[in-house]
Design an enzyme around this catalytic site. Structure first.
Site, PDB file in Angstrom:
ATOM      1  CG  ASP A   1      -1.872   1.189   1.264  1.00 31.82           C
ATOM      2  OD1 ASP A   1      -1.640   2.170   0.518  1.00 31.82           O
ATOM      3  OD2 ASP A   1      -2.832   1.161   2.045  1.00 31.82           O
TER       4      ASP A   1
ATOM      5  CG  HIS B   1      -0.124   5.416   4.626  1.00 34.11           C
ATOM      6  ND1 HIS B   1      -1.056   5.688   5.609  1.00 34.11           N
ATOM      7  CD2 HIS B   1      -0.825   4.914   3.571  1.00 34.11           C
ATOM      8  CE1 HIS B   1      -2.260   5.345   5.171  1.00 34.11           C
ATOM      9  NE2 HIS B   1      -2.153   4.880   3.935  1.00 34.11           N
TER      10      HIS B   1
ATOM     11  CB  ILE C   1      -2.190   8.618   9.366  1.00 36.67           C
ATOM     12  CG1 ILE C   1      -2.745   8.331   7.948  1.00 36.67           C
ATOM     13  CG2 ILE C   1      -2.469  10.056   9.754  1.00 36.67           C
ATOM     14  CD1 ILE C   1      -4.278   8.417   7.878  1.00 36.67           C
TER      15      ILE C   1
ATOM     16  N   GLY D   1      -4.611   2.059   7.523  1.00 38.10           N
ATOM     17  CA  GLY D   1      -5.739   1.419   8.195  1.00 38.10           C
ATOM     18  C   GLY D   1      -5.573  -0.093   8.211  1.00 38.10           C
TER      19      GLY D   1
HETATM   20  C1  HDC Z   1      -2.571   5.157  -3.915  1.00 35.51           C
HETATM   21  C2  HDC Z   1      -4.086   4.995  -3.547  1.00 35.51           C
HETATM   22  C3  HDC Z   1      -4.379   3.941  -2.543  1.00 35.51           C
HETATM   23  C4  HDC Z   1      -5.815   3.859  -2.137  1.00 35.51           C
HETATM   24  C5  HDC Z   1      -6.143   2.682  -1.247  1.00 35.51           C
HETATM   25  C6  HDC Z   1      -5.461   2.663   0.081  1.00 35.51           C
HETATM   26  C7  HDC Z   1      -6.071   3.605   1.087  1.00 35.51           C
HETATM   27  C8  HDC Z   1      -5.300   3.655   2.401  1.00 35.51           C
HETATM   28  O1  HDC Z   1      -3.918   3.869   2.180  1.00 35.51           O
HETATM   29  C9  HDC Z   1      -5.902   4.783   3.237  1.00 35.51           C
HETATM   30  C10 HDC Z   1      -5.777   4.584   4.691  1.00 35.51           C
HETATM   31  O2  HDC Z   1      -5.260   3.646   5.201  1.00 35.51           O
HETATM   32  S1  HDC Z   1      -6.513   5.790   5.709  1.00 35.51           S
HETATM   33  C11 HDC Z   1      -6.201   5.277   7.372  1.00 35.51           C
HETATM   34  C12 HDC Z   1      -7.338   4.595   8.068  1.00 35.51           C
HETATM   35  N1  HDC Z   1      -8.608   5.271   7.993  1.00 35.51           N
HETATM   36  C13 HDC Z   1      -8.888   6.402   8.688  1.00 35.51           C
HETATM   37  O3  HDC Z   1      -8.063   6.967   9.389  1.00 35.51           O
HETATM   38  C14 HDC Z   1     -10.292   6.953   8.550  1.00 35.51           C
HETATM   39  C15 HDC Z   1     -10.884   7.223   9.879  1.00 35.51           C
HETATM   40  N2  HDC Z   1     -12.283   7.639   9.766  1.00 35.51           N
HETATM   41  C16 HDC Z   1     -12.671   8.931   9.634  1.00 35.51           C
HETATM   42  O4  HDC Z   1     -11.820   9.826   9.594  1.00 35.51           O
HETATM   43  C17 HDC Z   1     -14.139   9.229   9.557  1.00 35.51           C
HETATM   44  O5  HDC Z   1     -14.864   8.130  10.081  1.00 35.51           O
HETATM   45  C18 HDC Z   1     -14.645   9.454   8.084  1.00 35.51           C
HETATM   46  C19 HDC Z   1     -13.911  10.667   7.502  1.00 35.51           C
HETATM   47  C20 HDC Z   1     -14.398   8.211   7.238  1.00 35.51           C
HETATM   48  C21 HDC Z   1     -16.150   9.729   8.118  1.00 35.51           C
HETATM   49  O6  HDC Z   1     -16.374  10.802   8.999  1.00 35.51           O
HETATM   50  P1  HDC Z   1     -17.567  11.847   8.733  1.00 35.51           P
HETATM   51  O7  HDC Z   1     -17.471  12.417   7.363  1.00 35.51           O
HETATM   52  O8  HDC Z   1     -17.552  12.774   9.902  1.00 35.51           O
HETATM   53  O9  HDC Z   1     -18.820  10.902   8.732  1.00 35.51           O
HETATM   54  P2  HDC Z   1     -20.043  10.913   9.766  1.00 35.51           P
HETATM   55  O10 HDC Z   1     -20.705  12.258   9.762  1.00 35.51           O
HETATM   56  O11 HDC Z   1     -19.594  10.347  11.069  1.00 35.51           O
HETATM   57  O12 HDC Z   1     -21.020   9.854   9.095  1.00 35.51           O
HETATM   58  C22 HDC Z   1     -21.625  10.134   7.825  1.00 35.51           C
HETATM   59  C23 HDC Z   1     -22.031   8.828   7.176  1.00 35.51           C
HETATM   60  O13 HDC Z   1     -20.871   8.040   6.880  1.00 35.51           O
HETATM   61  C24 HDC Z   1     -20.905   6.803   7.598  1.00 35.51           C
HETATM   62  N3  HDC Z   1     -19.556   6.557   8.096  1.00 35.51           N
HETATM   63  C25 HDC Z   1     -18.884   7.260   9.025  1.00 35.51           C
HETATM   64  N4  HDC Z   1     -17.663   6.740   9.214  1.00 35.51           N
HETATM   65  C26 HDC Z   1     -17.569   5.678   8.385  1.00 35.51           C
HETATM   66  C27 HDC Z   1     -16.556   4.731   8.153  1.00 35.51           C
HETATM   67  N5  HDC Z   1     -15.388   4.761   8.813  1.00 35.51           N
HETATM   68  N6  HDC Z   1     -16.770   3.743   7.241  1.00 35.51           N
HETATM   69  C28 HDC Z   1     -17.961   3.668   6.588  1.00 35.51           C
HETATM   70  N7  HDC Z   1     -18.964   4.568   6.766  1.00 35.51           N
HETATM   71  C29 HDC Z   1     -18.758   5.560   7.660  1.00 35.51           C
HETATM   72  C30 HDC Z   1     -21.896   7.024   8.748  1.00 35.51           C
HETATM   73  O14 HDC Z   1     -22.461   5.806   9.174  1.00 35.51           O
HETATM   74  C31 HDC Z   1     -22.897   7.961   8.083  1.00 35.51           C
HETATM   75  O15 HDC Z   1     -23.685   7.191   7.180  1.00 35.51           O
HETATM   76  P3  HDC Z   1     -25.205   6.886   7.486  1.00 35.51           P
HETATM   77  O16 HDC Z   1     -25.856   8.234   7.579  1.00 35.51           O
HETATM   78  O17 HDC Z   1     -25.666   6.048   6.346  1.00 35.51           O
HETATM   79  O18 HDC Z   1     -25.181   6.144   8.812  1.00 35.51           O
END
Ligand code: HDC
Length: 293
Positions: free
Chosen positions: A193, A198, A213, A216
């Protein structure tokens, strides 16, 4: 271009064989924290190629992300967007059989769904991992759910219902602390990845973070290990599936504390960094019966 889930759903992103070399498997297992104690021979089955039980840990299936890393962005109905707006939202692995270290694995990746989440879009990629010599032998099925910030509002709420159950509100039955190394993301990216988020500080800042960071999927493996070390008594075959929702990021060097609740044969959990905040709101590992209470 507008998001058009009807064009995207069912699109075959790729069908390709990937080598899970012994070295890749060993590197992965070290990254998710096996053999913190270098003399712990119980973990040698994950890191030592001459161990009689040399095998893989189930979360390793997520490395198949590598085969579709760029091709998934060519899906019909998916507009171009800044890659820094994409975060890993949820991860599920359903386990059928262990991947043998040093083997080739057929990976079939399909765009399963694009769902409007209001502020963002949830993109679900399914990857099936199979034995290429015998396609009836399934190793595992992964659902990778990526949350793309700013791409919501197109109205289609999606077709999948894979809600991960919330952990109970009582005191946890068990807790597990996993310290991480400050250089962990530099090692984990060598598993495939290569997202600059990262490693490159300016990329991380563009994405809204102070500094790079942790992946994930690296956190995901650490969570799987926490449950394995607490409940499986060294029997990796007990793990049926692992599901997790990432609600905040982990910085390399932080300690991940996992709070676990045993409900029948399921281990529900949440996790936070000792230094800051909750990072996993909800996760579950379903075990085959006979796991320790
Ligand atoms: C080179 C290209 C490579 C590509 C592939 C590789 C990718 C990787 O390298 C990337 C990574 O590893 S990233 C690291 C790990 N992930 C994170 O740190 C994300 C953490 N999560 C967040 O920040 C927020 O939850 C966030 C931002 C995800 C959501 O927060 P908000 O916008 O505030 O959402 P919220 O208002 O709480 O909810 C709105 C609707 O979204 C749903 N939801 C929330 N969190 C979710 C989540 N984590 N996963 C799935 N759905 C999520 C809520 O349920 C809500 O939906 P609904 O109204 O239908 O219930």
């Amino acid at each position: 271009m507008e998001v058009d889930p009807s064009k995207a759903r069912g699109h075959v992103i790729c069908e390709e064989d990937m080598m899970f070399t012994e070295e890749l498997c060993q590197l992965y297992h070290l990254c998710v924290g096996f053999n913190q104690d270098p003399c712990n021979e119980d973990d040698f089955k994950f890191i030592y190629e001459y161990d009689d039980d040399f095998t893989t840990f189930p979360t390793i299936s997520v490395l198949a992300l590598k085969v579709c890393l760029t091709k998934m962005f060519e899906t019909p109905g998916l507009p171009q967007f800044n890659i820094m707006s994409l975060l890993h939202g949820e991860q599920i692995v359903e386990v059928s059989n262990p991947i043998p270290p040093g083997s080739s694995v057929r990976c079939v990746a399909v765009m399963e769904d694009l769902a409007d989440k209001g502020k963002g879009m949830l993109m679900t990629v399914r990857i099936d991992l199979k034995n290429p010599e015998n396609l009836d032998e399934m190793y595992s099925r992964c659902y990778m759910k990526f949350y793309v910030r700013g791409l919501g509002g197109f109205g289609d709420k999606g077709i999948l219902d894979q809600k991960i159950p919330d952990p109970p509100t009582r005191e946890p039955d068990q807790s597990f602390e996993a310290p991480t190394d400050e250089r962990l993301a530099l090692f984990y990216r060598l598993c495939g990845d290569v997202n600059p988020l990262h490693i490159v500080p300016s990329a991380a800042q563009l994405a809204g973070f102070e500094k790079p960071i942790l992946h994930g999927l690296c956190t995901y493996g650490i969570l799987g290990r926490a449950v394995y070390e607490t409940y499986c008594e060294g029997d990796v075959s007990l793990i049926k599936n692992i599901s997790v929702r990432f609600v905040s990021h982990v910085y390399p060097g932080e300690t991940i504390k996992v709070d676990m609740f045993k409900e029948g044969d399921s281990i529900l959990f949440s996790a936070s960094t000792v230094e800051r905040k909750t990072v996993i709101s909800t996760g579950v590992v379903d075990l085959k019966p006979q796991a320790k209470i």
